[in-house]
Design a protein around this motif. Structure first.
Motif, PDB file in Angstrom:
ATOM      1  N   ARG A 152      -4.480  -6.743   2.933  1.00 33.30           N
ATOM      2  CA  ARG A 152      -5.065  -8.085   2.766  1.00 33.30           C
ATOM      3  C   ARG A 152      -5.899  -8.183   1.493  1.00 33.30           C
ATOM      4  O   ARG A 152      -6.511  -9.208   1.228  1.00 33.30           O
ATOM      5  N   ARG A 153      -5.972  -7.075   0.750  1.00 35.72           N
ATOM      6  CA  ARG A 153      -6.708  -7.018  -0.534  1.00 35.72           C
ATOM      7  C   ARG A 153      -8.202  -7.202  -0.354  1.00 35.72           C
ATOM      8  O   ARG A 153      -8.884  -7.777  -1.185  1.00 35.72           O
ATOM      9  N   GLU A 154      -8.750  -6.713   0.772  1.00 32.64           N
ATOM     10  CA  GLU A 154     -10.193  -6.803   1.011  1.00 32.64           C
ATOM     11  C   GLU A 154     -10.903  -5.642   0.376  1.00 32.64           C
ATOM     12  O   GLU A 154     -10.421  -4.571   0.245  1.00 32.64           O
ATOM     13  N   ILE A 184       5.603   3.535   1.134  1.00 33.90           N
ATOM     14  CA  ILE A 184       4.996   2.282   0.663  1.00 33.90           C
ATOM     15  C   ILE A 184       5.298   1.207   1.706  1.00 33.90           C
ATOM     16  O   ILE A 184       6.437   1.083   2.166  1.00 33.90           O
ATOM     17  N   PHE A 185       4.268   0.462   2.068  1.00 33.87           N
ATOM     18  CA  PHE A 185       4.405  -0.623   3.038  1.00 33.87           C
ATOM     19  C   PHE A 185       4.055  -1.946   2.368  1.00 33.87           C
ATOM     20  O   PHE A 185       3.060  -2.036   1.653  1.00 33.87           O
ATOM     21  N   THR A 186       4.877  -2.953   2.628  1.00 31.71           N
ATOM     22  CA  THR A 186       4.662  -4.265   2.024  1.00 31.71           C
ATOM     23  C   THR A 186       4.077  -5.280   2.990  1.00 31.71           C
ATOM     24  O   THR A 186       3.669  -6.359   2.570  1.00 31.71           O
ATOM     25  N   ASP A 187       4.049  -4.929   4.273  1.00 33.07           N
ATOM     26  CA  ASP A 187       3.484  -5.868   5.255  1.00 33.07           C
ATOM     27  C   ASP A 187       2.791  -5.101   6.367  1.00 33.07           C
ATOM     28  O   ASP A 187       3.072  -3.921   6.604  1.00 33.07           O
ATOM     29  N   ASP A 188       1.892  -5.794   7.052  1.00 34.28           N
ATOM     30  CA  ASP A 188       1.108  -5.130   8.091  1.00 34.28           C
ATOM     31  C   ASP A 188       1.929  -4.771   9.321  1.00 34.28           C
ATOM     32  O   ASP A 188       1.642  -3.789  10.006  1.00 34.28           O
ATOM     33  N   THR A 189       2.987  -5.510   9.616  1.00 37.09           N
ATOM     34  CA  THR A 189       3.808  -5.218  10.792  1.00 37.09           C
ATOM     35  C   THR A 189       4.491  -3.865  10.672  1.00 37.09           C
ATOM     36  O   THR A 189       4.429  -3.046  11.593  1.00 37.09           O
ATOM     37  N   ILE A 207       0.840  -1.203   0.000  1.00 40.94           N
ATOM     38  CA  ILE A 207       0.000   0.000   0.000  1.00 40.94           C
ATOM     39  C   ILE A 207       0.875   1.253   0.000  1.00 40.94           C
ATOM     40  O   ILE A 207       1.958   1.271   0.575  1.00 40.94           O
ATOM     41  N   PHE A 208       0.379   2.274  -0.669  1.00 41.32           N
ATOM     42  CA  PHE A 208       0.998   3.590  -0.701  1.00 41.32           C
ATOM     43  C   PHE A 208       0.205   4.460   0.264  1.00 41.32           C
ATOM     44  O   PHE A 208      -1.026   4.518   0.186  1.00 41.32           O
ATOM     45  N   VAL A 209       0.903   5.125   1.175  1.00 40.13           N
ATOM     46  CA  VAL A 209       0.253   5.988   2.166  1.00 40.13           C
ATOM     47  C   VAL A 209       0.821   7.393   2.043  1.00 40.13           C
ATOM     48  O   VAL A 209       2.041   7.577   2.021  1.00 40.13           O
ATOM     49  N   GLU A 210      -0.079   8.357   1.942  1.00 40.39           N
ATOM     50  CA  GLU A 210       0.325   9.763   1.939  1.00 40.39           C
ATOM     51  C   GLU A 210      -0.296  10.424   3.167  1.00 40.39           C
ATOM     52  O   GLU A 210      -1.494  10.294   3.407  1.00 40.39           O
TER      53      GLU A 210
END
Length: 94
Positions: free
Chosen positions: A92-94, A56-61, A37-40
Motif C-alpha cells: 500500500r506504499r505506507e 515478487i508480489f504485485t497484489d495483497d491477495t 514487493i520483493f520478498v526473500e
C-alpha cells in the motif's frame, strides 16, 4: 562465527522491512519494488546450510496466500503476523 547483516540506512528503512524468528531459524526481507514487493525467505538449517526463496508480489491477495501456505504460520505465529502486516504496508506504499 555468524555474519551479521548491517543495519539498513534510514533512507532505505521506509522501503525495506526485516522479520525474523527469535531463534534465528527463519528470516524474511521485504523490499519495495517498482511493481509490488520483493520478498526473500531464508531458512537456516543447523549444520546443513540454508534454503533461500525469493518472489515478487504485485497484489495483497497473492502475497497473503503465499504467507498462509508457509509453515511459519504454525511454527512462528508472531513472525507470520508481522510478515503479513509489513508486506501489506509496503504494497500500500505506507
Amino acid at each position: 562465527m555468524p555474519m551479521k547483516r548491517p543495519a539498513p540506512s534510514p533512507s532505505h528503512s521506509a522501503a525495506r522491512r526485516f522479520v525474523r524468528s527469535e531463534d534465528g531459524a527463519v528470516a524474511f526481507t521485504l523490499s519495495r519494488a517498482p511493481m509490488g514487493i520483493f520478498v526473500e525467505r531464508v531458512q537456516f538449517r543447523q549444520g546443513r546450510g540454508r534454503v533461500t526463496h525469493a518472489a515478487i508480489f504485485t497484489d495483497d491477495t497473492s502475497f497473503e496466500r503465499w504467507c498462509d501456505a508457509d509453515s511459519v504460520r504454525f511454527d512462528y505465529p508472531l513472525v507470520h503476523i508481522n510478515l503479513k502486516r509489513h508486506g501489506n504496508n509496503l504494497l500500500r506504499r505506507e
